[in-house]
Design a protein around this motif. Structure first.
Motif: not given
Length: 510
Positions: A62-80
């Motif tokens: 669970i993201v408490a603070t900040g941001r995470c990217a979900i990547e497939k084969s080097g491409r960002c497909i989602n921002i959390l």
């Protein structure tokens, strides 16, 4: 390296935070306290990997603070963002991670281990609620629609008339952008789609890399870009959307663009697309990069070759050759309407290439009496009339019919007498559906590469251009959309014998 952080399990704000999550919002207080006793908290630096694609790790994050990217084969497909949950696919299926998670900036995460979710720890009632929500999250992830279209990197917009090469340049833009780990999207039906909204119903995600495409092809709207390279027509345009002239619709489009956090906009088309793009730019922040790529059969964007003009002339000239052969055989005079709303580039060069006898274009004066005299004793003739010939005069006098018919009527009023059978042919739209030829495919590659370089350099409000083999860029405010043709070439296209058939030009001809 991630560092574990200490935190108070009795902090009331932590319970409030967790209850904002869909998986914990409805469970009882005792079970929530038990869950908190299992939680760990870690801090990640910018760019640090949380887990890698293919890795084994049965944990909910669970993201408490900040941001995470979900990547497939080097491409960002989602921002959390804060409060978002990830890792649920591996948690439920006990299988390798389907993607990589990476901190986009300094980020803190709560970890919930898999052994939390057993009946010995929390009640069966709470487990059912948690697994139900986790299942819903997994379904959402597998579908991927909302996540994929959440943030748009480069958005292409195509509108107005179709020309060979629209799809080609779209494919090459995706190819060059992906090389630099940038992503490309396109409005499904031009400006109309932007007014209606976002998501997979109005946007398409374009993927060039085959491996990445196979991982994402199940998501609605994902298209493999290489197949577009030589495809006819323009898959992502609509008939010119007149509704976009309304400020209300322009504002809707701008709002949708901003909601998707779009970074770059690329208009592809002719003068109509350019005008729509410039109107849209007035409603968007200056730091949103904006570009235009010229794609129009009639080359009505001055200062550059236009994608489609080469294939258009090639096909147009071949059609004229067919009329020439039939005219010789049957002793006919064909008056053919062809593309050329303003300058008449397509009509002129089709006429020149095929050896037709006269090109009748906007912006030039013709001595109708001398033309009728020249036609009097001919055995066969082919005259090419641009669709824009005396358009304003025809419109103001409510004259319907084609430009070819109008020119024929001028000849009749001047006393045309000829043994040839005169046949007027209206504009043939199949030229728009021609396959892009090698010249247009090469031009598409050059413009796409130059566009990518301008994007990477942080430039904006430019049109990549190619003229006389040289590559450069024009500011959008410098672009003229009334591309004139050479007077010398218009004279060269007169094969009726009397050079006086063309007397002078109405406007300044470059």
């Amino acid at each position: 390296m991630a560092q574990e952080l200490e935190f108070s399990q009795d902090d009331p704000q932590l319970k409030i935070f967790l209850r904002q999550s869909r998986i914990f919002k409805d469970i009882c207080e005792d079970d929530l306290s038990t869950i908190i006793s299992f939680i760990k908290k870690y801090e990640y630096e910018e760019g640090e990997v949380v887990f890698s694609q293919g890795g084994l790790d049965a944990t909910i994050y669970i993201v408490a603070t900040g941001r995470c990217a979900i990547e497939k084969s080097g491409r960002c497909i989602n921002i959390l963002n804060a409060g978002d949950i990830f890792g649920e696919v591996s948690m439920l299926g006990q299988q390798p991670h389907l993607a990589t998670a990476r901190a986009l900036k300094s980020t803190t995460l709560y970890f919930l281990p898999a052994d939390l979710l057993i009946e010995e720890n929390i009640s069966a009632q709470s487990l059912v609620k948690i697994y139900k929500e986790l299942g819903s999250l997994v379904t959402s992830y597998i579908r991927g629609e909302d996540a994929l279209y959440q943030e748009i990197d480069v958005l292409m917009i195509q509108d107005g008339g179709c020309s060979p090469g629209y799809n080609s340049v779209t494919s090459f833009v995706v190819q060059f952008l992906e090389h630099y780990q940038r992503s490309a999207f396109v409005a499904a039906t031009g400006f109309k789609s932007l007014v209606e909204g976002g998501g997979a119903s109005n946007l398409r995600c374009l993927i060039y890399n085959e491996k990445l495409y196979k991982q994402l092809e199940h998501i609605p709207g994902v298209i493999h870009a290489p197949v577009l390279r030589e495809e006819r027509g323009a898959r992502f345009r609509c008939e010119r959307y007149e509704g976009f002239r309304l400020l209300e619709n322009q504002q809707k489009a701008a709002k949708n663009i901003l909601q998707h956090k779009t970074r770059v906009i690329v208009g592809i088309g002719g003068n109509g697309t350019l005008e729509g793009l410039k109107a849209l730019s007035k409603l968007l922040p200056r730091d949103l990069q904006m570009f235009f790529l010229p794609a129009t059969i009639d080359s009505d964007i001055y200062g550059t070759e236009c994608i489609g003009q080469h294939a258009g002339v090639e096909m147009g000239a071949e059609k004229v050759r067919c009329y020439m052969a039939d005219a010789r055989t049957h002793k006919r005079c064909y008056i053919i309407e062809m593309m050329g709303a303003r300058g008449g580039h397509h009509a002129l060069h089709s006429c020149l290439g095929a050896g037709a006898h006269l090109a009748v274009l906007p912006g030039f004066k013709y001595d109708i009496k001398k033309i009728t005299d020249a036609l009097k004793d001919r055995d066969y003739t082919v005259i090419v009339v641009a669709e824009g010939y005396k358009r304003d005069q025809r419109k103001s006098n409510n004259i319907s019919g084609s430009a070819a018919e109008f020119f024929y009527q001028e000849l009749l009023e001047e006393g045309l007498q000829t043994k040839q059978r005169v046949i007027c042919e209206e504009f043939s739209r199949d030229i728009r559906g021609a396959s892009p030829n090698n010249m247009d495919i090469t031009l598409a590659q050059r413009l796409a590469r130059n566009l990518t370089n301008l994007i990477l350099q942080g430039k904006t409000y430019l049109m990549p251009a190619v003229l006389s083999g040289k590559e450069y860029a024009l500011h959008l405010d410098e672009i003229q959309t009334d591309n004139s043709v050479s007077e010398e070439l218009v004279v060269l296209a007169n094969r009726l014998g009397d050079p006086g058939c063309i007397t002078t030009n109405d406007e300044t001809v470059n």
